[in-house]
Design a protein around this motif. Structure first.
Motif, short mmCIF file in Angstrom:
data_model
loop_
_atom_site.label_atom_id
_atom_site.label_comp_id
_atom_site.label_asym_id
_atom_site.label_seq_id
_atom_site.Cartn_x
_atom_site.Cartn_y
_atom_site.Cartn_z
N HIS A 1 48.14 37.86 20.67
CA HIS A 1 49.25 36.98 20.35
C HIS A 1 50.18 37.59 19.31
N GLU A 2 49.59 38.16 18.26
CA GLU A 2 50.39 38.62 17.11
C GLU A 2 50.79 40.10 17.22
N LYS A 3 50.08 40.85 18.04
CA LYS A 3 50.35 42.28 18.24
C LYS A 3 50.53 43.09 16.95
N PRO A 4 49.49 43.13 16.10
CA PRO A 4 49.58 44.02 14.93
C PRO A 4 49.45 45.48 15.38
N ASP A 5 49.76 46.44 14.50
CA ASP A 5 49.61 47.86 14.88
C ASP A 5 48.14 48.28 14.82
N ILE A 6 47.47 47.74 13.80
CA ILE A 6 46.07 48.17 13.58
C ILE A 6 45.23 46.92 13.31
N ILE A 7 44.02 46.86 13.90
CA ILE A 7 43.08 45.84 13.43
C ILE A 7 41.82 46.52 12.92
N ILE A 8 41.24 45.87 11.92
CA ILE A 8 40.01 46.40 11.34
C ILE A 8 38.94 45.33 11.47
N ILE A 9 37.77 45.72 11.95
CA ILE A 9 36.66 44.76 12.03
C ILE A 9 35.52 45.29 11.17
N ASP A 10 35.26 44.60 10.10
CA ASP A 10 34.28 45.06 9.11
C ASP A 10 33.21 43.99 8.95
N SER A 11 32.08 44.02 9.59
CA SER A 11 31.56 45.06 10.44
C SER A 11 31.38 44.58 11.88
N ILE A 12 31.19 45.51 12.79
CA ILE A 12 30.99 45.19 14.21
C ILE A 12 29.65 44.49 14.41
N GLN A 13 28.68 44.81 13.55
CA GLN A 13 27.34 44.21 13.71
C GLN A 13 27.35 42.71 13.43
N ASN A 14 28.32 42.27 12.64
CA ASN A 14 28.40 40.85 12.32
C ASN A 14 29.36 40.09 13.23
N CYS A 15 29.88 40.78 14.20
CA CYS A 15 30.81 40.19 15.15
C CYS A 15 29.95 39.62 16.28
N TYR A 16 30.27 38.43 16.80
CA TYR A 16 29.46 37.90 17.90
C TYR A 16 30.34 37.45 19.05
N ILE A 17 29.72 37.35 20.23
CA ILE A 17 30.48 36.95 21.42
C ILE A 17 29.95 35.60 21.87
N ASP A 18 30.80 34.60 21.87
CA ASP A 18 30.39 33.26 22.30
C ASP A 18 30.00 33.28 23.77
N GLY A 19 28.85 32.72 24.08
CA GLY A 19 28.45 32.60 25.49
C GLY A 19 27.91 33.87 26.11
#
Ligand code: TYD
Ligand code: MG
Length: 449
Positions: A160-178
């Motif tokens: 939606h927002e189209k930033p140039d860069i995204i940072i995910i700190d950390s990937i291990q704490n990221c989850y996928i619903d379902g």
């Protein structure tokens, strides 16, 4: 139509087998297999036949060299291959607490001068991130934060927002619903990386993820993702030593040999551009200490080798070696014992490199031999000297490659004496040069009463 066969899939790592097993042979997790019916590829989707793609010739693709994203933090920019490649997915990994979040916050703060950046802190609350940013001391308004950790929400926001860069700190704490696999499992890590890679490539967004080395080791952690991302960088360092080393282990858009150095300070990571001065200042000039030089990436490093040999009280003397190949030190000790009759086999040998560096290659052979002899005879080597040579199994000292750049760097730091092989060729130098044909001649450096 052919019927699809039922298989069993591990909920942790997605490993598939035909018969149910109690323990997964891939990730060693127990009771993780569940029935799974893979879809057969027929070229059909739920809505009918899949779209047929048009194949094209590479000639018709226009290539414009993409401008790399430079942060101005030179040690980072150099290691990532001269700036970050746009639309790439890169991973920064290392032990917990080593400084990944600090480094990324500093890098993104600098990049935010030119780019719009979204920082998703999936691990820490925004208050914690703010506290860190206050230590670093400045924050750019182009850098925006969220503590959202659900992957589809992160992707939707990005689309939606189209930033140039995204940072995910950390990937291990990221989850996928379902998702079928468990949060934090290798299966989810892989799924998340796959979705992020698609996001980077289809939307032209640069993505940086962090992954910390888990207690199961690197294999169950970020290592499992290495093949799925464009580049992997490790932040390493020893607790005692405040210096942090950034190393590329995979880079689709650059070399993997470069090293970057930082020092953890009260107000964040500070670049150490002159690492050799740092290393030279630490040299002890005592028995067992020898200076060597190795080329890491594009620059020579000046490192101190430290040996300690002491008569063993054990039937099987100890060999405690860090920073160097264990076999290399044991081999050099065997060569010295064979030809010089120094009884290293009844001695405990402790060996390390300064700053906790891990170095490879036979250019350090002569340095290892001199460090062992210097500790054995309890006599220091001349101050401001450096050893550059290989040793063959027959005890001969052999020339090394690229010695000129090593000598040149050593001269810059006030080294006055070189120990090299008899047949070594090099450019004119202001240093005093001592040449050795074989290991017997090394004894001339030590007085024996
Ligand atoms: P952090 O970046 O949180 O590590 P990681 O993300 O790899 O887990 O860094 C944590 C350590 O760094 C912590 O022990 C505190 C220290 N630190 C400093 O010494 N100075 C600083 O300015 C900052 C921000 C952290
Ligand atoms: Mg962190």
């Amino acid at each position: 139509m052919r019927k699809s066969k039922t298989t069993y899939k591990c909920s942790n790592c997605n490993y598939q087998i035909l018969k149910w097993l109690g323990c997964c042979p891939e990730c060693k997790k127990w009771n993780s297999f569940a029935e799974f019916t893979p879809a057969i590829s027929t070229g059909k989707t739920k809505k009918g036949y899949a779209k047929v793609v048009r194949m094209i010739q590479l000639d018709s693709i226009s290539t414009t060299t993409q401008k790399r994203m430079l942060s101005g933090i030179k040690e980072w920019d150099r290691v990532v291959g001269g700036g970050i490649m746009p639309s790439s997915l890169i991973m920064l990994t290392g032990d917990p607490g080593i400084g990944k979040s600090t480094l990324l916050l500093q890098v993104s703060n600098e990049l935010a001068k030119k780019y719009c950046i979204f920082y998703f802190s999936t691990e820490e609350s925004l208050q914690q991130v703010k506290q860190r940013s206050q230590r670093i001391g400045y924050l750019n308004s182009n850098l925006l934060f969220s503590d959202q950790a659900e992957l589809s929400a992160i992707i939707a926001t990005t689309l939606h927002e189209k930033p140039d860069i995204i940072i995910i700190d950390s990937i291990q704490n990221c989850y996928i619903d379902g998702a079928q696999s468990l949060p934090g499992s290798i299966g989810q890590l892989r799924e998340a990386s796959f979705q992020l890679m698609r996001l980077a490539k289809t939307q032209g967004i640069t993505i940086i993820i962090t992954g910390h080395i888990t207690k199961e080791g690197i294999i169950a952690g970020p290592k499992a993702l290495e093949h799925m991302v464009d580049a992997v960088f490790y932040l390493q360092g020893e607790d005692r030593w405040q210096t942090r080393m950034l190393r590329a282990v995979k880079n689709r858009f650059g070399t993997i040999n470069e090293l970057g150095f930082f020092e953890m300070q009260e107000n964040g990571l500070e670049e150490v551009q002159n690492i050799n001065q740092h290393l030279i200042d630490e040299i002890s000039h005592s028995p067992g200490s020898v200076l060597v030089s190795v080329i890491e990436g594009s620059r020579p490093l000046l490192l101190e080798l430290q040996a300690l040999t002491i008569t063993s009280k054990l039937t099987l003397p100890q060999r405690v070696i860090s920073g160097l190949d264990h076999k290399q030190v044991v081999l050099i000790a065997a060569i010295l014992e064979k030809y010089l009759k120094v009884r290293l086999s009844v001695q405990d040998i402790f060996f390390k490199t300064s700053g906790g560096f891990k170095i490879k290659g036979s250019t350090t052979d002569l340095g290892i031999a001199l460090a062992l002899l210097s500790s054995y005879f309890q006599q220091p080597l001349p101050e401001k000297s450096i050893a550059l040579g290989e040793i063959s199994l027959t005890g001969q000292i052999k020339p090394i490659n690229k010695i000129n750049s090593l000598i040149h760097e050593a001269e810059k730091f006030g080294i006055e004496q070189l120990f090299v092989a008899k047949r070594q060729k090099f450019e004119k130098t202001s240093c005093k040069v001592q040449k050795f044909y074989n290991v017997y001649e090394l004894l001339t450096l030590f007085s024996q009463s």
